[in-house]
Design an enzyme around this catalytic site. Structure first.
Site, PDB file in Angstrom:
ATOM      1  N   GLN A  95       0.826  -1.224   0.000  1.00  0.00           N
ATOM      2  CA  GLN A  95       0.000   0.000   0.000  1.00  0.00           C
ATOM      3  C   GLN A  95       0.856   1.267   0.000  1.00  0.00           C
ATOM      4  O   GLN A  95       0.434   2.322   0.488  1.00  0.00           O
ATOM      5  CB  GLN A  95      -0.962  -0.005   1.196  1.00  0.00           C
ATOM      6  CG  GLN A  95      -2.089  -1.026   1.086  1.00  0.00           C
ATOM      7  CD  GLN A  95      -2.981  -0.822  -0.143  1.00  0.00           C
ATOM      8  OE1 GLN A  95      -2.744   0.031  -0.992  1.00  0.00           O
ATOM      9  NE2 GLN A  95      -4.014  -1.636  -0.243  1.00  0.00           N
ATOM     10  N   SER A  96       2.039   1.189  -0.560  1.00  0.00           N
ATOM     11  CA  SER A  96       2.959   2.321  -0.581  1.00  0.00           C
ATOM     12  C   SER A  96       2.397   3.531  -1.340  1.00  0.00           C
ATOM     13  O   SER A  96       2.023   3.415  -2.516  1.00  0.00           O
ATOM     14  CB  SER A  96       4.264   1.870  -1.239  1.00  0.00           C
ATOM     15  OG  SER A  96       5.043   2.977  -1.620  1.00  0.00           O
TER      16      SER A  96
END
Ligand SMILES: *Cc1c(COP(=O)(O)O)cnc(C)c1O
Length: 368
Positions: A95-96
């Site tokens: 989920q960067s």
């Protein structure tokens, strides 16, 4: 890397215009919308007894979901384009924010994005969410690197870099030029974007001071992860002769070498502008490890309270992974008196609100 003994080294420029002039030599891709808004949070200021200002880097653009990575990407993508690269590789968690913004920047610049993402939180293939969903909509080449049983996050990250480098080697052998962006965009080139960011803040603070809305700038709080943002802010602070105290709240575990590494990165970013080293870890770095637990991407009640408070008092959003924890740290400094009443305090909103739409285990408990 430029030679630090460079004969033409500039000592310290006078004023923000001279600082801005130093940037002319760096290749830049114009990606974001600057300056980002900067204003006082009236209701929260009244409640907390300080003058609280917010730097809205959640509004950097390029897509709906801004954030601090856009400032770095302007110089990183500028560098990639000037080197004639075709592919851009980067890293992060699944989920960067950084990975998603890199994909967006690549699409805008006509480069091909490849991601190696460590599954700290395992994504559900049948219910892809948040940044990973956006990566896929933009058609990025996504490689998910699963954590091995008992493996530390840092080791999985190292492994993802090895895998990506092997991949780049194969592409280079076929004649495709690749550009590697480190996790978080935390290189000297990327950090240069936050030297510029600090300069932008100085210009806006000066304006508010002239208008009588703001007094002396006392504190800046922000969340720190890879340290690229902090490095740029430290360098920008020194270059602009600012004595505001920069307080960097950790969002993940870091070892004792972290302040020194960030100071080094700050000085490398200054060297790109032909400026001598100005940042010293001992003197300039103030980090706080007290607000990120139990760990990266694992919510805590302080962050949840901060998210609710900002939403209910000011109608705006921060996130559980970065800005919620950083804001919670700042609140604690203010409420405990570590920051004196009446101080002028800036919260640097680094973005990340897409996490509000991520997996439930990242989100935490936001309703009382
Ligand atoms: C990446 C990120 C940070 C931390 O920035 P670093 O430069 O990696 O230290 C803070 N907030 C948000 C929302 C981020 O995405």
């Amino acid at each position: 890397m430029k030679n630090m003994e460079n004969a033409g080294a500039v000592r310290k420029p006078e004023g923000t215009q001279e600082v801005r002039a130093l940037f002319q030599k760096l290749p830049k891709a114009s990606l974001g919308f600057f300056p980002t808004p900067f204003y006082k949070l009236e209701r929260l200021s009244g409640e907390l007894g300080v003058n609280l200002f917010i730097k809205r880097d959640d509004f950097t653009g390029m897509n709906l979901f801004g954030g601090n990575k856009v400032r770095k990407l302007e110089y990183l993508i500028g560098d990639a384009v000037s080197q004639g690269c075709e592919y851009v590789f980067t890293f992060g968690a699944t989920q960067s924010n950084h990975a998603m913004q890199t994909v967006s920047a690549c699409r805008r610049a006509g480069l091909k994005p490849v991601l190696y993402l460590v599954a700290i939180v395992e994504p559900d293939e049948a219910d892809v969410r948040s940044n990973l969903l956006l990566d896929k909509i933009m058609g990025a080449e996504v490689h998910i690197v699963k954590m091995l049983p008992g493996e530390e996050e840092a080791d999985a990250e190292d492994r993802s870099v090895e895998m990506a480098r092997a991949h780049m080697k194969r592409l280079e052998a076929e004649g495709h030029k690749c550009y590697e962006v480190p996790m978080g965009g935390a290189s000297a080139v990327g950090s240069a974007g936050f030297i510029e960011g600090y300069t932008e803040l100085m210009e806006q603070a000066e304006k508010l001071q002239q208008d009588g809305v703001m007094g002396h700038l006392d504190y800046i709080f922000h969340g720190t992860g890879t340290g690229g943002t902090m490095a740029g802010l430290l360098a920008g602070r020194a270059l602009n002769h600012s004595d505001a105290e920069l307080v960097s709240i950790h969002v993940s575990h870091k070892d004792e070498g972290y302040p020194a590494r960030c100071a080094k990165l700050a000085n490398e970013a200054l060297a790109l502008l032909d400026v001598e080293p100005l940042v010293e870890a001992q003197r300039d770095v103030r980090t706080d490890l007290n607000y990120y637990l139990p760990g990266y991407e694992i919510p805590n009640e302080g962050a949840s309270e901060a998210i609710r408070l900002l939403a209910e008092k000011e109608g705006l959003f921060i996130d559980p992974v970065y800005t919620g924890k950083a804001f919670a740290g700042m609140l604690d400094y203010i409420r405990s008196g570590k920051v004196a009443q009446g101080s002028n305090v800036v919260f640097w909103h680094t973005g990340g609100a897409t996490a509000l739409f991520a997996e439930k285990e990242i989100l935490g408990n936001l309703f009382e």
